[in-house]
Design a protein around this motif. Structure first.
Motif, PDB file in Angstrom:
ATOM      1  N   VAL A   5       0.858  -1.186   0.000  1.00 45.09           N
ATOM      2  CA  VAL A   5       0.000   0.000   0.000  1.00 45.09           C
ATOM      3  C   VAL A   5       0.892   1.232   0.000  1.00 45.09           C
ATOM      4  O   VAL A   5       1.693   1.426   0.917  1.00 45.09           O
ATOM      5  N   CYS A   6       0.765   2.048  -1.033  1.00 44.40           N
ATOM      6  CA  CYS A   6       1.535   3.292  -1.096  1.00 44.40           C
ATOM      7  C   CYS A   6       0.784   4.372  -0.326  1.00 44.40           C
ATOM      8  O   CYS A   6      -0.376   4.664  -0.634  1.00 44.40           O
ATOM      9  N   VAL A   7       1.432   4.926   0.668  1.00 42.35           N
ATOM     10  CA  VAL A   7       0.795   5.940   1.504  1.00 42.35           C
ATOM     11  C   VAL A   7       1.631   7.210   1.486  1.00 42.35           C
ATOM     12  O   VAL A   7       2.847   7.170   1.310  1.00 42.35           O
ATOM     13  N   LYS A   8       0.963   8.325   1.682  1.00 43.63           N
ATOM     14  CA  LYS A   8       1.623   9.627   1.615  1.00 43.63           C
ATOM     15  C   LYS A   8       1.357  10.423   2.879  1.00 43.63           C
ATOM     16  O   LYS A   8       0.240  10.431   3.399  1.00 43.63           O
ATOM     17  N   GLN A   9       2.385  11.111   3.337  1.00 41.87           N
ATOM     18  CA  GLN A   9       2.242  12.014   4.461  1.00 41.87           C
ATOM     19  C   GLN A   9       1.860  13.381   3.912  1.00 41.87           C
ATOM     20  O   GLN A   9       2.553  13.944   3.068  1.00 41.87           O
ATOM     21  N   SER A  60       6.317   4.224   1.318  1.00 45.45           N
ATOM     22  CA  SER A  60       6.146   5.670   1.301  1.00 45.45           C
ATOM     23  C   SER A  60       7.448   6.358   0.940  1.00 45.45           C
ATOM     24  O   SER A  60       8.535   5.798   1.109  1.00 45.45           O
ATOM     25  N   LEU A  61       7.321   7.583   0.442  1.00 47.01           N
ATOM     26  CA  LEU A  61       8.468   8.439   0.149  1.00 47.01           C
ATOM     27  C   LEU A  61       8.325   9.703   0.970  1.00 47.01           C
ATOM     28  O   LEU A  61       7.275  10.348   0.954  1.00 47.01           O
ATOM     29  N   GLY A  62       9.376  10.072   1.704  1.00 43.15           N
ATOM     30  CA  GLY A  62       9.291  11.278   2.506  1.00 43.15           C
ATOM     31  C   GLY A  62      10.470  11.426   3.444  1.00 43.15           C
ATOM     32  O   GLY A  62      11.385  10.593   3.454  1.00 43.15           O
ATOM     33  N   PRO A  63      10.456  12.472   4.258  1.00 39.91           N
ATOM     34  CA  PRO A  63      11.524  12.667   5.239  1.00 39.91           C
ATOM     35  C   PRO A  63      11.437  11.630   6.346  1.00 39.91           C
ATOM     36  O   PRO A  63      10.430  10.919   6.473  1.00 39.91           O
ATOM     37  N   GLN A  64      12.457  11.558   7.167  1.00 43.57           N
ATOM     38  CA  GLN A  64      12.498  10.558   8.214  1.00 43.57           C
ATOM     39  C   GLN A  64      11.307  10.677   9.170  1.00 43.57           C
ATOM     40  O   GLN A  64      10.813   9.679   9.704  1.00 43.57           O
ATOM     41  N   LYS A  65      10.816  11.900   9.384  1.00 46.72           N
ATOM     42  CA  LYS A  65       9.698  12.082  10.308  1.00 46.72           C
ATOM     43  C   LYS A  65       8.402  11.441   9.804  1.00 46.72           C
ATOM     44  O   LYS A  65       7.432  11.317  10.556  1.00 46.72           O
ATOM     45  N   ALA A  66       8.373  11.027   8.540  1.00 44.60           N
ATOM     46  CA  ALA A  66       7.189  10.360   8.001  1.00 44.60           C
ATOM     47  C   ALA A  66       6.921   9.041   8.702  1.00 44.60           C
ATOM     48  O   ALA A  66       5.808   8.522   8.649  1.00 44.60           O
ATOM     49  N   VAL A  67       7.937   8.501   9.371  1.00 48.61           N
ATOM     50  CA  VAL A  67       7.766   7.253  10.131  1.00 48.61           C
ATOM     51  C   VAL A  67       6.648   7.401  11.155  1.00 48.61           C
ATOM     52  O   VAL A  67       5.876   6.463  11.392  1.00 48.61           O
ATOM     53  N   ASP A  68       6.526   8.580  11.750  1.00 55.51           N
ATOM     54  CA  ASP A  68       5.489   8.800  12.758  1.00 55.51           C
ATOM     55  C   ASP A  68       4.101   8.614  12.169  1.00 55.51           C
ATOM     56  O   ASP A  68       3.218   8.053  12.814  1.00 55.51           O
ATOM     57  N   SER A  69       3.881   9.098  10.946  1.00 59.71           N
ATOM     58  CA  SER A  69       2.581   8.935  10.302  1.00 59.71           C
ATOM     59  C   SER A  69       2.339   7.484   9.896  1.00 59.71           C
ATOM     60  O   SER A  69       1.210   6.991   9.963  1.00 59.71           O
ATOM     61  N   LEU A  70       3.398   6.794   9.477  1.00 59.48           N
ATOM     62  CA  LEU A  70       3.248   5.401   9.067  1.00 59.48           C
ATOM     63  C   LEU A  70       2.796   4.515  10.223  1.00 59.48           C
ATOM     64  O   LEU A  70       2.150   3.491  10.014  1.00 59.48           O
ATOM     65  N   ARG A  71       3.113   4.928  11.441  1.00 57.47           N
ATOM     66  CA  ARG A  71       2.767   4.098  12.593  1.00 57.47           C
ATOM     67  C   ARG A  71       1.248   3.946  12.758  1.00 57.47           C
ATOM     68  O   ARG A  71       0.775   2.966  13.318  1.00 57.47           O
ATOM     69  N   LYS A  72       0.480   4.940  12.283  1.00 55.94           N
ATOM     70  CA  LYS A  72      -0.972   4.802  12.381  1.00 55.94           C
ATOM     71  C   LYS A  72      -1.449   3.629  11.543  1.00 55.94           C
ATOM     72  O   LYS A  72      -2.294   2.842  11.975  1.00 55.94           O
TER      73      LYS A  72
END
Length: 258
Positions: A5-9, A60-72
């Protein structure tokens, strides 16, 4: 079966339509969250996993802080996450983003790749098509109902004339609309366990994506500005107290429209 699943922040709605004047990029300085229709894609992947078995991988593609959003999404039930994070990818437009995601998806070799139909910031509704082109896979978009049968995906989507039902052989890509399901809320157990699930961060080099295919070097478009739509001109709000028809007629007469 493996489902990616490709997800975006996406940034907070109060800033995501602003342009950073120093970089000419969309302002992403605010709080971020997962793109709403990507949550529908995650939910659909989890339902397919529950019925068909296999694993659900977030990409996902993004900055390292995108990990926080992926956790949801991990808390919802996804098994692991892959984040492409590289300074060389900063400023990627549609083509650069597609190249980076295609590299990660090719590495995963998923049977089915799900996207949300559109993102709430760029609202382009074409990223899934660009990724499918790079991977050489069939794609079905605007899907409001999805099923798997005999090694193929079958998607149902609404049109102005009714419904289309489209079938494509797997491996395939599917872009889902928000009508397909209602995303579940993460349970307390899922939230607590999300941090312990595998979360991998990869660079463009590790994916074999050349630097001139992503980031500003690989981008063919540039955001010049975003503005509010022009004002509609004179308007009048009419409350219906039993004389609405007379008020409308009076307004149209004033404007010499009748």
């Amino acid at each position: 079966m493996k489902i990616a699943v490709c997800v975006k922040q996406v940034p907070d709605a109060t800033v995501h339509k602003r342009i950073d004047p120093t970089t000419k990029r969309l302002d992403r300085s605010g709080e971020a969250a997962l793109n709403p229709t990507d949550l529908n894609a995650v939910e659909e992947a989890l339902r397919l996993k529950e019925s068909e078995g296999g694993e659900v991988v977030l990409v996902s593609l993004g900055p390292q802080k995108a990990v926080d959003s992926l956790r949801k999404a991990l808390a919802m039930g996804a098994d692991r996450a892959v984040l492409v994070s590289d300074d060389a990818a900063a400023g990627s437009d549609l083509l650069g983003t597609a190249a980076a995601l295609a590299g990660a998806l090719e590495r995963e070799s998923a049977d089915l790749v799900l996207f949300g139909q559109a993102s709430s910031d760029g609202d382009g509704s074409v990223l899934w098509s660009a990724v499918a082109e790079r991977l050489g896979r069939p794609v079905v978009s605007q899907v409001a109902a999805l099923e798997l049968a005999d090694g193929a995906v079958r998607g149902k989507r609404q049109t102005e004339h009714g419904y289309d039902t489209i079938s494509a052989p797997m491996p395939a890509l599917v872009a889902v609309s928000d009508a397909i399901n209602e995303p579940r809320y993460p349970s307390l157990k899922g939230i607590m366990g999300a941090k312990k699930k595998p979360q991998e961060t990869l660079t463009l080099d590790e994916l074999g994506v050349e630097g001139d295919r992503a980031g500003e070097a690989g981008s063919k478009t540039e955001v010049l500005g975003l503005t509010d739509p022009p004002a509609r001109g004179d308007s009048r709000r009419i409350e219906d107290d039993g004389t609405a028809a007379e008020q409308i007629a009076e307004f149209l007469t004033e404007k010499r429209l009748i």
